[in-house]
Design a protein around this motif. Sequence first.
Motif, PDB file in Angstrom:
ATOM      1  N   PRO A   5     -20.765 106.779 -57.841  1.00  0.00           N
ATOM      2  CA  PRO A   5     -19.738 106.880 -58.428  1.00  0.00           C
ATOM      3  C   PRO A   5     -18.761 105.641 -57.904  1.00  0.00           C
ATOM      4  O   PRO A   5     -17.630 105.461 -58.302  1.00  0.00           O
ATOM      5  CB  PRO A   5     -19.051 108.032 -57.843  1.00  0.00           C
ATOM      6  N   SER A   6     -19.138 105.043 -56.956  1.00  0.00           N
ATOM      7  CA  SER A   6     -18.403 103.702 -56.799  1.00  0.00           C
ATOM      8  C   SER A   6     -19.132 102.457 -57.506  1.00  0.00           C
ATOM      9  O   SER A   6     -20.344 102.439 -57.816  1.00  0.00           O
ATOM     10  CB  SER A   6     -18.481 103.529 -55.072  1.00  0.00           C
ATOM     11  N   ARG A   7     -18.132 101.626 -57.820  1.00  0.00           N
ATOM     12  CA  ARG A   7     -18.666 100.250 -58.596  1.00  0.00           C
ATOM     13  C   ARG A   7     -18.056  98.988 -57.886  1.00  0.00           C
ATOM     14  O   ARG A   7     -17.055  98.712 -57.615  1.00  0.00           O
ATOM     15  CB  ARG A   7     -17.922 100.350 -59.760  1.00  0.00           C
ATOM     16  N   ASP A  26     -14.734 106.439 -58.960  1.00  0.00           N
ATOM     17  CA  ASP A  26     -14.482 107.644 -59.827  1.00  0.00           C
ATOM     18  C   ASP A  26     -13.691 108.726 -58.912  1.00  0.00           C
ATOM     19  O   ASP A  26     -14.390 109.151 -57.892  1.00  0.00           O
ATOM     20  CB  ASP A  26     -15.574 108.197 -60.635  1.00  0.00           C
ATOM     21  N   TYR A  27     -12.537 109.340 -59.315  1.00  0.00           N
ATOM     22  CA  TYR A  27     -11.973 110.181 -58.535  1.00  0.00           C
ATOM     23  C   TYR A  27     -12.596 111.505 -58.864  1.00  0.00           C
ATOM     24  O   TYR A  27     -12.842 111.966 -59.992  1.00  0.00           O
ATOM     25  CB  TYR A  27     -10.483 110.374 -59.090  1.00  0.00           C
ATOM     26  N   SER A  67     -24.372 107.461 -64.561  1.00  0.00           N
ATOM     27  CA  SER A  67     -24.073 106.413 -63.624  1.00  0.00           C
ATOM     28  C   SER A  67     -24.888 106.486 -62.261  1.00  0.00           C
ATOM     29  O   SER A  67     -25.242 107.828 -61.785  1.00  0.00           O
ATOM     30  CB  SER A  67     -22.514 106.232 -63.265  1.00  0.00           C
ATOM     31  N   THR A  70     -17.841 104.098 -49.189  1.00  0.00           N
ATOM     32  CA  THR A  70     -17.454 105.251 -50.280  1.00  0.00           C
ATOM     33  C   THR A  70     -17.631 106.626 -49.797  1.00  0.00           C
ATOM     34  O   THR A  70     -16.779 107.470 -49.545  1.00  0.00           O
ATOM     35  CB  THR A  70     -17.907 104.959 -51.532  1.00  0.00           C
ATOM     36  N   ARG A  78      -4.528 112.471 -55.209  1.00  0.00           N
ATOM     37  CA  ARG A  78      -4.923 111.444 -56.033  1.00  0.00           C
ATOM     38  C   ARG A  78      -4.103 110.205 -55.899  1.00  0.00           C
ATOM     39  O   ARG A  78      -4.914 108.994 -55.675  1.00  0.00           O
ATOM     40  CB  ARG A  78      -4.774 111.823 -57.528  1.00  0.00           C
ATOM     41  N   ARG A 134     -16.227 110.602 -51.877  1.00  0.00           N
ATOM     42  CA  ARG A 134     -17.252 111.351 -52.740  1.00  0.00           C
ATOM     43  C   ARG A 134     -18.189 111.979 -51.630  1.00  0.00           C
ATOM     44  O   ARG A 134     -18.263 111.872 -50.541  1.00  0.00           O
ATOM     45  CB  ARG A 134     -17.811 110.052 -53.591  1.00  0.00           C
ATOM     46  N   GLY A 156     -15.223 101.754 -66.837  1.00  0.00           N
ATOM     47  CA  GLY A 156     -15.939 103.176 -66.838  1.00  0.00           C
ATOM     48  C   GLY A 156     -17.212 103.074 -66.552  1.00  0.00           C
ATOM     49  O   GLY A 156     -17.873 101.843 -66.811  1.00  0.00           O
ATOM     50  N   THR A 186     -15.900  97.209 -65.508  1.00  0.00           N
ATOM     51  CA  THR A 186     -15.559  98.136 -64.543  1.00  0.00           C
ATOM     52  C   THR A 186     -14.551  99.076 -65.078  1.00  0.00           C
ATOM     53  O   THR A 186     -14.265 100.015 -64.094  1.00  0.00           O
ATOM     54  CB  THR A 186     -15.048  97.474 -63.219  1.00  0.00           C
ATOM     55  N   ASP A 192     -14.023  99.932 -57.310  1.00  0.00           N
ATOM     56  CA  ASP A 192     -13.550 101.180 -57.826  1.00  0.00           C
ATOM     57  C   ASP A 192     -14.411 102.339 -57.346  1.00  0.00           C
ATOM     58  O   ASP A 192     -15.605 102.150 -57.336  1.00  0.00           O
ATOM     59  CB  ASP A 192     -13.304 101.002 -59.233  1.00  0.00           C
TER      60      ASP A 192
END
Length: 524
Positions: free
Chosen positions: A291-293, A393-394, A288, A488, A347, A494, A283, A281, A391
């Motif tokens: 964007p969520s994992r 991605d921002y 991808s 998410t 953030r 996102r 990256g 996780t 997680d």
Amino acid sequence: MSTTTAASSATPTRPGGGRRALLLILVILGSLIASSGLATVLGGSALAWVNAQQGAAGYLSTPTETLSVNTYAVTSPSLDLGNQQGLTVIAGDLGNIRLQATSTQTNVPLFLGIAPTADVERYLASAAHSEITSMEMYPFAARFRQLTGTEQPAPPGTQDFWAASTTGTGTQELVVALESGKEIPSGRWTVVIMNVDASQGVSADVSVGARVGFLGPLGVLLILGGILSLLVGIALILVGAIMLGREQERGGASASGADGQPMQNVAGPGNAGFVAGPAPTAGLPPASLYPSRVRGALDLNLSNWLWLFKWVLIVPHVIILFFLGFAFAVVTVIAWFAILFTARYPRVLFAFNVGVIRWGWRVAYYSYSALGTDRYPPFTLDKTDYPADFDVDYPERLSRGLIFVKSWLLAIPHLLIIAAFTGAATGGTWMPSWPMTGRIPTGVSAGASLLGLLVLVAAVILLFSGRYQQPLFDLILGLNRWVLRVLTYTGLFRDEYPPFRLDQGAEEPEPASVGTRSASGSPQ
């Protein structure tokens, strides 16, 4: 070459752990104060609405109900009005109680009166009368206890003990005023309905009303006090969330193994299912899937019976997640306005809210959304070496326009599907449709659902065989992954629309297996 090592049964010690615990307590305290303030505002608003229904001199009244008895009188239960002398009231009066009655018998006038209970009992001691034992307001209904007697009482108008009374044909009204600054004799009081001539057989259409003078001022005080509490609570939540988000941004994003590398799950006999190495996780490739994992590594040594008691073991987490869920809602609302004006999700608030979902997913994975591990979830928002992780991605920028529709309108197709297989429509705790409600996954499903049924089947198989069937586990993880992807999107993290796809398995699938996606989320 990586070396095999057993997973630690406890969360690794992190720098500043005590500070993070204090910040978490700050968020929980803020959530408690803010939720209490919100409840107070709602209660005050309800009182203000009730006061508005009364009007300047109006009453809140029950529907009219016919009371008919074959005795000489109808009496109320004994009322203890008490001694109001010296009572300080915030309004001009405590209020009025009003009794309206209309005889249903032609040319038979009614008598309504209120008097001390002892005097009424002496007056009707030898007369048959009916005492009301209970009343229901909506719909209005009364139950009686009939007291026997052999004599007809004297006409009620000839008695001098009535504190207030009214007689006549048509609608009669008896009002008992509870005025501030005016003494009301202490003791017990009884309301009486009779025919004026004290004849047997009383029948009347009756309605009871009340006007309370302090509802309006009390409602205003509750609203103002509740708003103050709400603002204080939100401030505490915001401070705690910002500082916790900064803590996550500064480091501690992942736990380390024995050689300093993050833990990674492997399948193999004789170990706990983890080896040291690059975390899956850490990256995603540029192409991808989403964007969520969502990750969940199946424990190879699950207990046959521990799942029977996990509903008790997760109680501390559920309590904390309740307050974190409220904080999640507050932070999401603040983020909504931030996106509207800046096109960015702050953030540190982003890190906090992702951490809340991560915490909820670990508890869900441990308990009744997956039962994938017996390792107790850590009490932290941070990424750890726990076998379940989440997680996102921002995003550098977010659409200002989408925030008006993506949490509900655009997500409707997904929400319907999720309601079908998670039971969210029947009260399940997986509820991604409105992050503003603060409802987050806690691993306890209150309603019947496909996901709950699959987990139950897996648990029964585990009970008798000691094995968690891998295909069943993969399907359960796929259902949870779908839910978390939609969360998410609806949680404003996102703008990419979630795929209508059940990606099964412990890890996110490889991009080449389903096709790549552009940065906007559209298939290439």
